[in-house]
Design a protein around this motif. Structure first.
Motif, short mmCIF file in Angstrom:
data_model
loop_
_atom_site.label_atom_id
_atom_site.label_comp_id
_atom_site.label_asym_id
_atom_site.label_seq_id
_atom_site.Cartn_x
_atom_site.Cartn_y
_atom_site.Cartn_z
N GLU A 80 0.80 -1.22 0.00
CA GLU A 80 0.00 0.00 0.00
C GLU A 80 0.84 1.27 0.00
O GLU A 80 0.30 2.38 -0.13
N TRP A 114 -2.89 -4.70 -1.93
CA TRP A 114 -3.48 -6.03 -1.99
C TRP A 114 -4.97 -6.00 -2.27
O TRP A 114 -5.50 -6.89 -2.95
N SER A 115 -5.67 -4.99 -1.77
CA SER A 115 -7.12 -4.93 -1.99
C SER A 115 -7.48 -4.68 -3.44
O SER A 115 -8.63 -4.89 -3.85
N GLU A 116 -6.48 -4.25 -4.25
CA GLU A 116 -6.73 -3.99 -5.67
C GLU A 116 -5.80 -4.80 -6.58
O GLU A 116 -5.59 -4.46 -7.74
N GLU A 119 -6.45 -5.91 -10.46
CA GLU A 119 -7.81 -5.50 -10.82
C GLU A 119 -7.83 -4.42 -11.87
O GLU A 119 -8.86 -3.78 -12.09
N PRO A 281 -4.38 -12.86 -2.48
CA PRO A 281 -4.53 -12.52 -3.89
C PRO A 281 -3.54 -13.17 -4.84
O PRO A 281 -3.91 -13.54 -5.94
N LYS A 285 -6.93 -14.93 -8.31
CA LYS A 285 -8.18 -14.27 -7.96
C LYS A 285 -9.34 -15.27 -7.95
O LYS A 285 -10.26 -15.16 -7.16
N GLN A 288 -9.48 -16.91 -4.68
CA GLN A 288 -9.55 -16.03 -3.53
C GLN A 288 -10.91 -16.14 -2.84
O GLN A 288 -11.96 -16.14 -3.48
N GLU A 290 -14.01 -14.73 -1.15
CA GLU A 290 -14.66 -13.46 -1.39
C GLU A 290 -14.41 -12.50 -0.23
O GLU A 290 -14.64 -12.83 0.93
N GLY A 291 -13.90 -11.32 -0.57
CA GLY A 291 -13.70 -10.28 0.43
C GLY A 291 -12.34 -10.32 1.10
O GLY A 291 -12.01 -9.41 1.86
N THR A 293 -8.46 -9.82 1.76
CA THR A 293 -7.52 -8.78 1.30
C THR A 293 -6.17 -8.95 1.98
O THR A 293 -5.47 -7.99 2.25
N THR A 295 -2.16 -10.13 2.99
CA THR A 295 -0.86 -9.89 2.38
C THR A 295 -0.38 -11.15 1.67
O THR A 295 -1.02 -12.19 1.72
#
Length: 297
Positions: A80, A114-116, A119, A281, A285, A288, A290-291, A293, A295
């Motif tokens: 991040e 990591w959350s993106e 994507e 991730p 994907k 993964q 669902e939801g 996030t 490391t």
């Protein structure tokens, strides 16, 4: 013995050919794990800010009694971190946490937070900001080498075309059944050493009967076969274990896989199941939860 062998990075720095990964080893346990690994003969320890165990890794390094120049330490900026000021502060934070006056190799952990992850966003500007902080720390002698992790071709080109120093390492997920040969070849063509994390697919290949049959031909285990496969591809594997006997076994890879067996391994389809690591991730994907996030290695 592989633990005594090294690769040479593009800037002339030597790096041991086999390292110990420390992902998901808790702070309270990692100091003893690192000390055990060094007692076995490992000289290359890989950690990251996201692992939240840098302080313990540093304790293990000091407890080994070896001189600083006998050890190679890698850490990574959190995914991040995409500004110069934050990266600069976090580099100094890792030096303090590890208790070192320099770090041998520091990487940007991921091109995206990591959350993106994967994507569609490239974060080119943010990666350049973080990269310039690494470049400055490298020029100041705080870091002996700098590189990236999980970077794809476009991410690499951004740093190569716009940075002052080209990345020296790209650390990626690579194992039998999931070896990104195009990315490996591209990274090498740009002067990078490619490191392979999770070389045994986070344990996901342990029950593969086809691999077991090949390993038997060399009186080897599946992890030994997988680690040797990476080495014969010119990759630097980073197996993770907390067990000293497994550390010894993972380093007992002084055999040669035949060309025919290497061809079979190169052509193996990915049948690995990543278990509880599937939520992260980098393990796909589509795998993964669902939801999630978390490391990555």
């Amino acid at each position: 013995m592989i633990l005594k062998e090294t690769f040479t990075l593009s800037n002339g720095v030597s790096i041991p050919k086999l390292g110990l990964g420390t992902w998901r080893i808790e702070e309270a346990a990692v100091a003893q794990v690192v000390r055990n690994a060094i007692d076995v003969g490992y000289r290359h320890i890989d950690t990251a800010q996201a692992y939240e165990n840098e302080h313990g890794v540093g304790e293990g390094l000091r407890a080994s009694g070896l001189t600083r120049d006998a050890l190679f330490v890698t850490t990574k900026l959190v995914a991040e971190c995409k500004t110069y000021a934050e990266a600069k502060g976090r580099i100094d934070g890792s030096l303090r946490a590890l208790g070192l006056d320099h770090i041998d190799l520091m990487l940007i952990h991921s091109p995206q937070p990591w959350s993106e992850f994967r994507e569609g966003g490239h974060f080119h500007e943010g990666n350049l900001e973080a990269w310039r902080a690494l470049e400055d720390a490298y020029a100041a002698g705080k870091l002996r080498a700098i590189g990236v992790s999980n970077f794809e071709r476009g991410d690499l080109d951004n740093l190569i075309d716009n940075g002052a120093v080209a990345p020296m390492v790209n650390q990626i997920l690579a194992h039998v059944g999931n070896t990104p040969f195009d990315l490996i070849d591209y990274s090498r063509g740009k002067g990078m050493l490619v490191e392979a994390y999770s070389p045994v697919a986070h344990g996901g290949l342990m029950k593969n009967t086809a691999l077991a049959a090949i390993a038997d031909r060399y009186a080897a285990s599946i992890p030994q076969l997988c680690i040797r496969y990476c080495l014969q591809l010119g990759l630097l594997p980073l197996p993770k274990t907390v067990n000293a006997d497994h550390m010894r076994s993972n380093a007992a890879v002084d055999f040669v896989i035949s060309d025919a067996d290497m061809a079979t391994l190169r052509g193996t389809e990915n049948v690995a199941e990543y278990g509880d690591a599937s939520m992260f991730p980098v393990f796909g994907k589509e795998r993964q939860i669902e939801g999630a996030t978390g490391t990555a290695p």
